[in-house]
Design an enzyme around this catalytic site. Structure first.
Site, PDB file in Angstrom:
ATOM      1  CE1 TYR A  31      88.482 -36.246  19.653  1.00 34.55           C
ATOM      2  CE2 TYR A  31      87.424 -34.096  19.545  1.00 34.55           C
ATOM      3  CZ  TYR A  31      88.256 -35.055  18.987  1.00 34.55           C
ATOM      4  OH  TYR A  31      88.866 -34.821  17.778  1.00 34.55           O
ATOM      5  CB  CYS A  32      90.749 -38.051  25.434  1.00 27.28           C
ATOM      6  SG  CYS A  32      89.914 -38.943  26.770  1.00 27.28           S
ATOM      7  CD1 TRP A  33      91.054 -45.049  23.371  1.00 27.34           C
ATOM      8  CD2 TRP A  33      90.358 -44.317  21.393  1.00 27.34           C
ATOM      9  NE1 TRP A  33      90.665 -46.152  22.638  1.00 27.34           N
ATOM     10  CE2 TRP A  33      90.239 -45.726  21.409  1.00 27.34           C
ATOM     11  CE3 TRP A  33      89.956 -43.639  20.241  1.00 27.34           C
ATOM     12  CZ2 TRP A  33      89.746 -46.457  20.333  1.00 27.34           C
ATOM     13  CZ3 TRP A  33      89.471 -44.364  19.157  1.00 27.34           C
ATOM     14  CH2 TRP A  33      89.374 -45.755  19.215  1.00 27.34           C
ATOM     15  CB  SER A  54      88.713 -35.761  27.830  1.00 24.37           C
ATOM     16  OG  SER A  54      88.100 -36.900  28.392  1.00 24.37           O
ATOM     17  CE1 TYR A 114      87.698 -39.579  15.746  1.00 23.47           C
ATOM     18  CE2 TYR A 114      88.887 -41.600  16.274  1.00 23.47           C
ATOM     19  CZ  TYR A 114      88.373 -40.704  15.341  1.00 23.47           C
ATOM     20  OH  TYR A 114      88.538 -40.965  13.992  1.00 23.47           O
TER      21      TYR A 114
END
Length: 351
Positions: free
Chosen positions: A94-96, A102, A123
């Site tokens: 995952y990323c933001w 990601s 996230y």
């Protein structure tokens, strides 16, 4: 191999099977992250600022090109590091927002045979969930008692019987007093505390009651969500009693081995509330290794503070329970009996 987008519901079922990678920058990760995840940043702190600034000033295309320019030379290092950590080659990423970072990491890893589960919404989706969860209504039963009555130990015993518990002090890395940080890991950020808190709540059955230790609104530097704190004040409270000597003995057991300089600093933090004479006496007792003396001194202050907090609880919902001279096993049984006065007959989890 392949990349598969997953929802947050799917994430909960997969996280016990596969490791979780956070592709955000180090600073973002340190501020807060999904508990248990490992940080493998695509853009480091400085690079993220550069790309973000370019995105705002010149748009996504130039920002994307700049991102590849910055991180491209490190692609081989990122792959090597990830393979080293996750030789089974199955991970959740995952990323933001579940976007470029990601996606890039997923692309890189699928090229070397990884199976990737990428969290849709990233996230931000998880954080929205955790933020909301710690502010929902819960069926609580509060375990109260003055300092040294062994509330945390009894919570653990209750959990062993199959009861649901919420260990706020454990989540906060703080025992809730001026001395509460001594010997503990650093406290998490408010956001990370709420994430860890939500992880506990996610495992609970909301239809069943959950035990929680009586706390003030503030635990160290962390503040409980307003709704949860007010639920605690309005929930049934079992207020346990032990003799002063029993309480002193338990505190000696927990604190006597801690560094004297840290104990003295803890006393000095509440000097204004203790008064000069009591502060001096406590410090002298710590220096002399007379633990019973300084603890007895501190209990005068903390008992007054506890009585003040006790008055905040909703009237008519408190049971006083004397556990003097009773071992933890018997105390736990008495707590379950007291609980039945609020929630009906206790049935063992194996029934």
């Amino acid at each position: 191999m392949a990349e598969q987008l997953i929802t947050l519901d799917e994430f909960w079922s997969l996280r016990d099977q596969f490791p979780v990678i956070d592709a955000r920058s180090e600073k973002e990760f340190d501020q807060s992250h999904i508990p248990g995840s490992i940080n493998i940043p695509i853009l480091n702190n400085t690079e993220r600022i550069q790309v973000g600034t370019l995105y705002k000033e010149r748009g996504p295309e130039e920002a994307t090109i700049k991102g590849f320019e910055l991180v491209g030379p490190r692609f081989h290092l990122i792959i090597k590091d990830t393979v080293k950590h996750f030789p089974e080659k199955k991970v959740i990423i995952y990323c933001w927002r579940g976007g470029m970072r990601s996606h890039i990491l997923a692309w890189l890893l699928t090229m070397v045979g990884f199976d990737i589960f990428r969290l849709k919404g990233g996230y931000k989706t998880y954080r929205t969930y955790s933020f909301d969860l710690v502010r929902k209504d819960w069926n609580l039963i509060v375990l109260g008692g003055k300092t040294g009555t062994g509330k945390t130990r009894l919570l653990k015993k209750l959990q062993e019987t199959g009861e649901q518990i919420i260990d706020l002090e454990g989540l906060a890395n703080h025992k809730g007093s001026s001395f509460g940080a001594i010997g503990q890991p650093a406290q998490p950020s408010v956001e990370q505390f709420e994430n860890e808190f939500a992880e506990t709540l996610h495992k609970l059955d909301p239809k069943k009651s959950s035990w929680v230790e009586n706390e003030s609104r503030k635990i160290g530097r962390l503040i409980l969500p307003d709704n949860f704190y007010h639920q605690m004040l309005a929930s049934p409270l079992i207020d346990i009693y032990r003799t002063e000597q029993e309480r002193i003995n338990l505190i000696v057991e927990e604190y006597a081995g801690l560094p004297s300089d840290e104990l003295i600093l803890a006393v000095l933090r509440i000097k204004k509330r203790l008064g000069g004479l009591r502060t001096s006496e406590a410090i002298q007792a710590i220096v002399e290794g007379n633990h019973e003396a300084w603890i007895s001194n501190m209990l005068v202050y903390y008992d007054k503070a506890y009585n003040f907090d006790l008055d905040k609880h909703e009237s008519g919902k408190t049971i006083q329970l004397d556990l003097s001279g009773i071992d933890e096993e018997t105390s736990t049984k008495k707590l379950l009996e007291a609980k039945s006065q609020f929630h009906g007959k206790h049935t063992d989890s194996t029934d």
